[in-house]
Design a protein around this motif. Sequence first.
Motif, mmCIF file in Angstrom:
data_model
loop_
_atom_site.group_PDB
_atom_site.id
_atom_site.type_symbol
_atom_site.label_atom_id
_atom_site.label_comp_id
_atom_site.label_asym_id
_atom_site.label_seq_id
_atom_site.Cartn_x
_atom_site.Cartn_y
_atom_site.Cartn_z
ATOM 1 N N TYR A 171 43.723 37.842 43.333
ATOM 2 C CA TYR A 171 43.936 38.105 41.907
ATOM 3 C C TYR A 171 42.561 38.175 41.249
ATOM 4 N N HIS A 172 42.281 39.322 40.590
ATOM 5 C CA HIS A 172 40.943 39.571 40.051
ATOM 6 C C HIS A 172 39.890 39.379 41.136
ATOM 7 N N CYS A 173 40.083 40.083 42.230
ATOM 8 C CA CYS A 173 39.226 39.855 43.397
ATOM 9 C C CYS A 173 38.320 41.057 43.680
ATOM 10 N N GLU A 174 37.940 41.800 42.609
ATOM 11 C CA GLU A 174 37.098 42.989 42.782
ATOM 12 C C GLU A 174 35.781 42.660 43.483
ATOM 13 N N GLU A 175 35.202 41.541 43.088
ATOM 14 C CA GLU A 175 33.902 41.149 43.653
ATOM 15 C C GLU A 175 33.978 40.983 45.164
ATOM 16 N N VAL A 176 35.094 40.422 45.601
ATOM 17 C CA VAL A 176 35.291 40.183 47.030
ATOM 18 C C VAL A 176 35.342 41.526 47.761
ATOM 19 N N ALA A 177 36.127 42.453 47.202
ATOM 20 C CA ALA A 177 36.274 43.772 47.823
ATOM 21 C C ALA A 177 34.927 44.481 47.886
ATOM 22 N N LEU A 178 34.170 44.381 46.797
ATOM 23 C CA LEU A 178 32.878 45.056 46.726
ATOM 24 C C LEU A 178 31.905 44.492 47.762
ATOM 25 N N SER A 179 31.880 43.188 47.897
ATOM 26 C CA SER A 179 30.931 42.626 48.860
ATOM 27 C C SER A 179 31.344 42.956 50.291
ATOM 28 N N LEU A 180 32.642 43.043 50.545
ATOM 29 C CA LEU A 180 33.078 43.391 51.903
ATOM 30 C C LEU A 180 32.810 44.864 52.213
ATOM 31 N N ALA A 181 32.835 45.714 51.169
ATOM 32 C CA ALA A 181 32.549 47.137 51.375
ATOM 33 C C ALA A 181 31.109 47.345 51.824
ATOM 34 N N LYS A 182 30.258 46.359 51.556
ATOM 35 C CA LYS A 182 28.838 46.468 51.923
ATOM 36 C C LYS A 182 28.562 45.948 53.328
ATOM 37 N N VAL A 183 29.565 45.377 53.948
ATOM 38 C CA VAL A 183 29.329 44.751 55.259
ATOM 39 C C VAL A 183 29.275 45.806 56.362
ATOM 40 N N GLU A 184 28.284 45.640 57.214
ATOM 41 C CA GLU A 184 28.059 46.565 58.316
ATOM 42 C C GLU A 184 29.289 46.648 59.220
ATOM 43 N N GLY A 185 29.702 47.861 59.525
ATOM 44 C CA GLY A 185 30.821 48.038 60.456
ATOM 45 C C GLY A 185 32.176 48.130 59.783
ATOM 46 N N VAL A 186 32.231 47.876 58.466
ATOM 47 C CA VAL A 186 33.513 47.977 57.759
ATOM 48 C C VAL A 186 33.723 49.429 57.338
ATOM 49 N N GLU A 187 34.812 50.050 57.804
ATOM 50 C CA GLU A 187 35.070 51.460 57.523
ATOM 51 C C GLU A 187 35.800 51.649 56.202
ATOM 52 N N GLN A 188 36.597 50.674 55.845
ATOM 53 C CA GLN A 188 37.430 50.802 54.649
ATOM 54 C C GLN A 188 37.873 49.416 54.198
ATOM 55 N N VAL A 189 37.941 49.249 52.882
ATOM 56 C CA VAL A 189 38.463 47.988 52.343
ATOM 57 C C VAL A 189 39.753 48.292 51.595
ATOM 58 N N LEU A 190 40.801 47.577 51.917
ATOM 59 C CA LEU A 190 42.072 47.719 51.225
ATOM 60 C C LEU A 190 42.225 46.516 50.295
ATOM 61 N N VAL A 191 42.646 46.787 49.057
ATOM 62 C CA VAL A 191 42.760 45.691 48.089
ATOM 63 C C VAL A 191 44.163 45.655 47.488
ATOM 64 N N ILE A 192 44.735 44.493 47.468
ATOM 65 C CA ILE A 192 45.985 44.286 46.737
ATOM 66 C C ILE A 192 45.706 43.177 45.724
ATOM 67 N N ASP A 193 45.695 43.563 44.456
ATOM 68 C CA ASP A 193 45.284 42.636 43.408
ATOM 69 C C ASP A 193 46.469 42.419 42.475
ATOM 70 N N ASN A 194 46.962 41.197 42.447
ATOM 71 C CA ASN A 194 48.124 40.917 41.599
ATOM 72 C C ASN A 194 48.186 39.419 41.325
ATOM 73 N N HIS A 195 48.737 39.048 40.172
ATOM 74 C CA HIS A 195 48.758 37.619 39.839
ATOM 75 C C HIS A 195 49.613 36.791 40.788
ATOM 76 N N ILE A 196 50.520 37.470 41.540
ATOM 77 C CA ILE A 196 51.329 36.677 42.475
ATOM 78 C C ILE A 196 50.506 36.165 43.657
ATOM 79 N N TYR A 197 49.276 36.675 43.762
ATOM 80 C CA TYR A 197 48.412 36.234 44.869
ATOM 81 C C TYR A 197 47.345 35.232 44.426
ATOM 82 N N GLN A 198 47.571 34.613 43.284
ATOM 83 C CA GLN A 198 46.626 33.631 42.783
ATOM 84 C C GLN A 198 46.465 32.477 43.780
ATOM 85 N N HIS A 199 47.585 32.120 44.406
ATOM 86 C CA HIS A 199 47.549 31.076 45.434
ATOM 87 C C HIS A 199 48.020 31.703 46.733
#
Lengths: 249, 316
Positions: free
Chosen positions: B38-66
């Motif tokens: 939930y509000h995890c854009e920063e996480v997705a962005l930092s993983l997109a910069k990791v060597e060897g990662v071809e694609q980052v999939l993001v599911i962002d929703n308040h039901i995933y707070q926990h």
Amino acid sequence: MKILVAIKQVIDHHVAIQVKLDNTGVETNNVKMSINPFDEIALEAAIRLQESGIASEVIVVSIGEKPIQTTLRSALAMGADRALLIQTDVETQPLAVAKLLQAVVAQENPQLVLLGKQAIDDDSHQTGQMLAALLNWGQGTNASQIILKDDEVQVTREIDTGLEIISLSLPAVITTDLRLNNPRYIKLPNIMKAKKKPLTILAAEELDVDITPRLQTCKVELPLRRKTGIKVENINELITKLQTEAKVI
Amino acid sequence: MSVLVIAEHNHQTVNSATLSAITAAKQLGIVNVLVIGYHCEEVALSLAKVEGVEQVLVIDNHIYQHFLAETLADTIVPLTSHYTHILAAASSFGKNIMPRIAALLDVVQVSDVIAIESTDTFKRPIYAGNAIATLCTTDKIKVLTIRETAFEPAMMAKGNLAPIHTIQTTLTEKTNQLSRFIEQQLCDSERPELNNASVVVAGGRGMQTKENFQLLYALADQLGGAVGATRAAVDAGFAPNDQQIGQTGKIIAPRLYIGVGISGAIQHLAGIMDSKVIVAINKDENAPILEVADYSLVADWQEVLPDLLNRLKMGN
């Protein structure tokens, strides 16, 4: 409320295990076996729930060959009401165990299934979660506290960063961690009483579940051993070695 | 081969264990990373910069707070059909959700993988690390949890940014009727996390009291490290449970491990074997930990530890 406790017989945790010379596994012949310590904690939790009047019956189940009966008898001596042995000589792996337990749940209709968080032989840490998935029940893993409230159970879970408290609708599966309780010692009169408690043996085939192992063990070997290092005489020498030899400070 | 790595994070930063899982994933095939939060854009962005990662999939929703296992498994399972392998770190997060996912897919899981031999053959420790098993499976999807200490964390790539795709969840607040989050009691600490601290100072029952552990904290702070404990010390109330090292606690691999008043039960040693340098301070010269220590000092910690701390403070 009925509680089902699943237990596994493993090499006793005091035994230093021996890897077979042909690297096919770990020697289990003529080795002391006992209940997986985490499952013993699960059983203790169930018995306490019964003693406090919350549980009406504690059923203990195990899967494997006939000698496992001795471990089931100990569980009865600890306080379980009756025991069930699902007999099979097939190597039981977590997914297959979860499927067999699912079939047992269908027969027994417990409100709560308790198991240890992992077995100390294969350290897989899977069975409880798999069982919860197959049953479409909630799961509370690594429980260090269990509080029953009406049709819910509150579970305190030990996680890497501290504790997490969740609430599960019943029925549910809970796996137990070290600090949930200290299992009782079995008293001699209870061993005698346990001989009269019912222990049912059921062939695994009768449950109509495919338990063919899907993980093949290619090899079991000893880990690389660390070499024993050196003894230092005092703090001076330790600091010098860490600075100049190991170069870690 | 295509691999989906389930990222572990706190909605802001990625857990280093995920970076180790990415390294393992790179040995298997093309790597996609899934971030659920939930509000995890920063996480997705930092993983997109990791060597060897071809694609980052993001599911962002308040039901995933926990991170409830029931919600996560129901979200992840429908996304797995294109993948040959599903990976996560063998942390309390991964250990909780991955078996649920495996069972829903009707496939086996291989836990705590320490080496990848081929796309279907893996090594893992059994019996608290006293034996290493090589296992293979022909299941259609291989579900693995990865032991962090066995794989170097994947690094940030230079300038490269993998595409980030957002996926809408089909779940709602009402989907999960099985479990509900109540609260977390986190041990906030200024010190580095035990899992990836470069120095760990650990105490056993020999420390005798909780107060005596303060000396270990002082030593850890001096060395920029974390404090760990044996099961016996945690059971005795000297340290909180999240500091337990060993078979059922945390597996660590610091540059320097200093064990004080620890005899060295196999369950504890299982958690420190990959440390680069092991130092043991124990007054019992027959303590098993001395057999695996690089440097051992047979002495009463009360007599030597204050001295060690002072010497380090004075810059030797």
